[in-house]
Design a protein around this motif. Structure first.
Motif, PDB file in Angstrom:
ATOM      1  N   GLN A   8      71.023   8.611  37.515  1.00 41.02           N
ATOM      2  CA  GLN A   8      71.137  10.040  37.231  1.00 41.02           C
ATOM      3  C   GLN A   8      71.502  10.286  35.771  1.00 41.02           C
ATOM      4  OE1 GLN A   8      73.983  10.872  40.359  1.00 41.02           O
ATOM      5  NE2 GLN A   8      72.464  12.043  41.538  1.00 41.02           N
ATOM      6  N   VAL A  57      62.659  16.047  44.611  1.00 40.30           N
ATOM      7  CA  VAL A  57      63.225  16.346  45.931  1.00 40.30           C
ATOM      8  C   VAL A  57      62.191  16.176  47.045  1.00 40.30           C
ATOM      9  CG1 VAL A  57      65.024  17.859  45.049  1.00 40.30           C
ATOM     10  CG2 VAL A  57      62.789  18.825  45.631  1.00 40.30           C
ATOM     11  N   ASP A  66      62.372  11.380  45.996  1.00 38.81           N
ATOM     12  CA  ASP A  66      63.521  11.668  46.844  1.00 38.81           C
ATOM     13  C   ASP A  66      64.828  11.318  46.129  1.00 38.81           C
ATOM     14  OD1 ASP A  66      64.754  12.638  49.085  1.00 38.81           O
ATOM     15  OD2 ASP A  66      64.507  10.824  50.280  1.00 38.81           O
ATOM     16  N   GLY A  68      67.028  13.467  44.965  1.00 33.64           N
ATOM     17  CA  GLY A  68      68.151  14.331  45.317  1.00 33.64           C
ATOM     18  C   GLY A  68      68.233  15.609  44.510  1.00 33.64           C
ATOM     19  N   TRP A  69      68.966  16.571  45.081  1.00 28.73           N
ATOM     20  CA  TRP A  69      69.079  17.894  44.484  1.00 28.73           C
ATOM     21  C   TRP A  69      69.992  17.910  43.267  1.00 28.73           C
ATOM     22  CZ3 TRP A  69      66.079  21.960  45.923  1.00 28.73           C
ATOM     23  CH2 TRP A  69      65.278  21.736  47.043  1.00 28.73           C
ATOM     24  N   ASP A 285      72.627  17.567  49.097  1.00 26.63           N
ATOM     25  CA  ASP A 285      72.354  16.125  49.172  1.00 26.63           C
ATOM     26  C   ASP A 285      73.064  15.467  50.343  1.00 26.63           C
ATOM     27  OD1 ASP A 285      70.573  15.852  47.047  1.00 26.63           O
ATOM     28  OD2 ASP A 285      72.175  15.595  45.567  1.00 26.63           O
ATOM     29  N   SER A 286      74.239  15.971  50.687  1.00 27.68           N
ATOM     30  CA  SER A 286      75.015  15.353  51.765  1.00 27.68           C
ATOM     31  C   SER A 286      74.449  15.674  53.137  1.00 27.68           C
ATOM     32  CB  SER A 286      76.471  15.806  51.692  1.00 27.68           C
ATOM     33  OG  SER A 286      76.597  17.184  52.019  1.00 27.68           O
TER      34      SER A 286
END
Length: 357
Positions: A8, A57, A66, A68-69, A285-286
């Protein structure tokens, strides 16, 4: 501040370097002056897609990464810093409806094209000047959708519409017969089209929960907030730099204690905004309940973004009002994003209702 993984951090740094070098505010000026209905440069968006941003995403099985946001939010924050125009946020919000509620056939048809940057998607919900999903009047009968949607972000370029109508969300091919697009001129010079659907073929998204529209709106709100975070952060940095070099009454403005206090308060506000936005992205994301986190993220972004963009203009004085300076771009884009997916009053009311007040 969120703890980022190595990947990230690399993504954020890549986005920061690219926007500063390849898409500065001068690039936005060229897009603005071109006065195209789409409101963005297709070549620039193609480059974003080549870097993988359009598929952040989207599941790997359908051509995305994929990632994540939160990762997408990092990119949008950097784009906000240079007011870079792109359909990235709108397309991701619309794509999330397909990911959450689409059949396997629908996912295979649309998601790879979105992830590759070939297709721009738009979320069409509101029908009036204010965000209010409770007043949707668009209808679907025998697989045909009719109704008018107002201020559809990226509606001028969309090849796929995700439309709120009747009792759910529907997919509409942007090239289908019966669609009329009317350009609308807003202060940020971006695409906010009025779209009329006149008996257009539509497919319902059947696989989602009853709360599918709310889940998609959660994502749209947090993505808007992420861009607003970038706008606010850059507005602060630019204003601080100006105060440090502007001389008034024989003194540098930054030496005036009253201005120091104002900038210190704005810095604290922006850090609170960052916490709220990153918490909203992390909640998505969770995979847990995203509703309150998304409402809080957008409400805080509205509140802080409004104040920071206003202070940017005021603290720059007369030059802040001129088109030759960049300050106005941040104010104008911020005001439009404030209204998208719920103004502050609407969001506070929704948050209070969910909290039992």
């Amino acid at each position: 501040m969120a703890v980022l993984s190595e990947e990230q951090t690399m993504l954020r740094d890549m986005a920061r370097e690219w926007t500063q070098n390849e898409s500065p505010v001068t690039a936005w000026r060229k897009v603005r002056d071109a006065n195209e209905a789409t409101g963005f440069d297709a070549g620039t968006y193609g480059t974003m897609a080549e870097m993988g941003w359009a598929g952040i995403v989207i599941p790997e099985a359908h051509g995305g990464s994929d990632f994540g946001w939160l990762s997408l939010g990092l990119v949008l924050e950097e784009l906000g810093k240079t007011v870079t125009a792109s359909p990235l946020a709108a397309t991701a919000a619309a794509a999330s409806a397909v990911v959450l509620g689409g059949s396997e056939e629908q996912k295979q048809l649309w998601l790879p094209r979105i992830a590759s940057g070939e297709l721009v998607a738009a979320l069409a919900v509101d029908e009036g000047p204010r965000h209010d999903p409770a007043t949707i009047k668009a209808t679907v009968a025998d697989g045909r959708l009719s109704g008018t949607k107002a201020f559809v972000a990226e509606g001028d370029a969309a090849g796929l519409f995700v439309v709120a109508a009747g009792d759910g969300l529907y997919l509409v091919d942007g090239g289908a017969e019966g669609i009329t697009r009317s350009r609308r001129h807003l202060t940020d010079f971006r695409s906010h089209a009025e779209i009329r659907f006149d008996g257009v073929a539509a497919e319902k998204l059947e696989g989602g929960k009853d709360s599918l529209l709310d889940d998609v709106l959660d994502r749209a709100r947090v993505l808007a907030a992420a861009e607003m975070l970038g706008l606010a952060g850059q507005a602060f940095d630019t204003t601080l730099a100006y105060l440090k070099q502007r001389v008034q009454f024989g003194q540098v403005l930054a030496t005036f204690q009253a201005l120091q206090h104002r900038m210190a308060a704005l810095y604290g506000d922006i850090e609170q905004m960052r916490s709220a936005v990153e918490a909203g992205l992390a909640a998505i994301d969770s995979g847990g309940d995203t509703r309150q986190a998304a409402l809080l993220a957008k409400a805080k972004a509205n509140e802080v973004g409004h104040v920071m963009s206003r202070e940017m203009i005021q603290l720059h004085g007369g030059i802040g009002m001129t088109d030759e300076y960049d300050a106005g771009f941040y104010l104008k884009r911020m005001r439009v994003l404030e209204a998208m997916w719920g103004n502050t009053s609407y969001l506070r009311d929704r948050f209070a209702s969910l909290s039992g007040f």
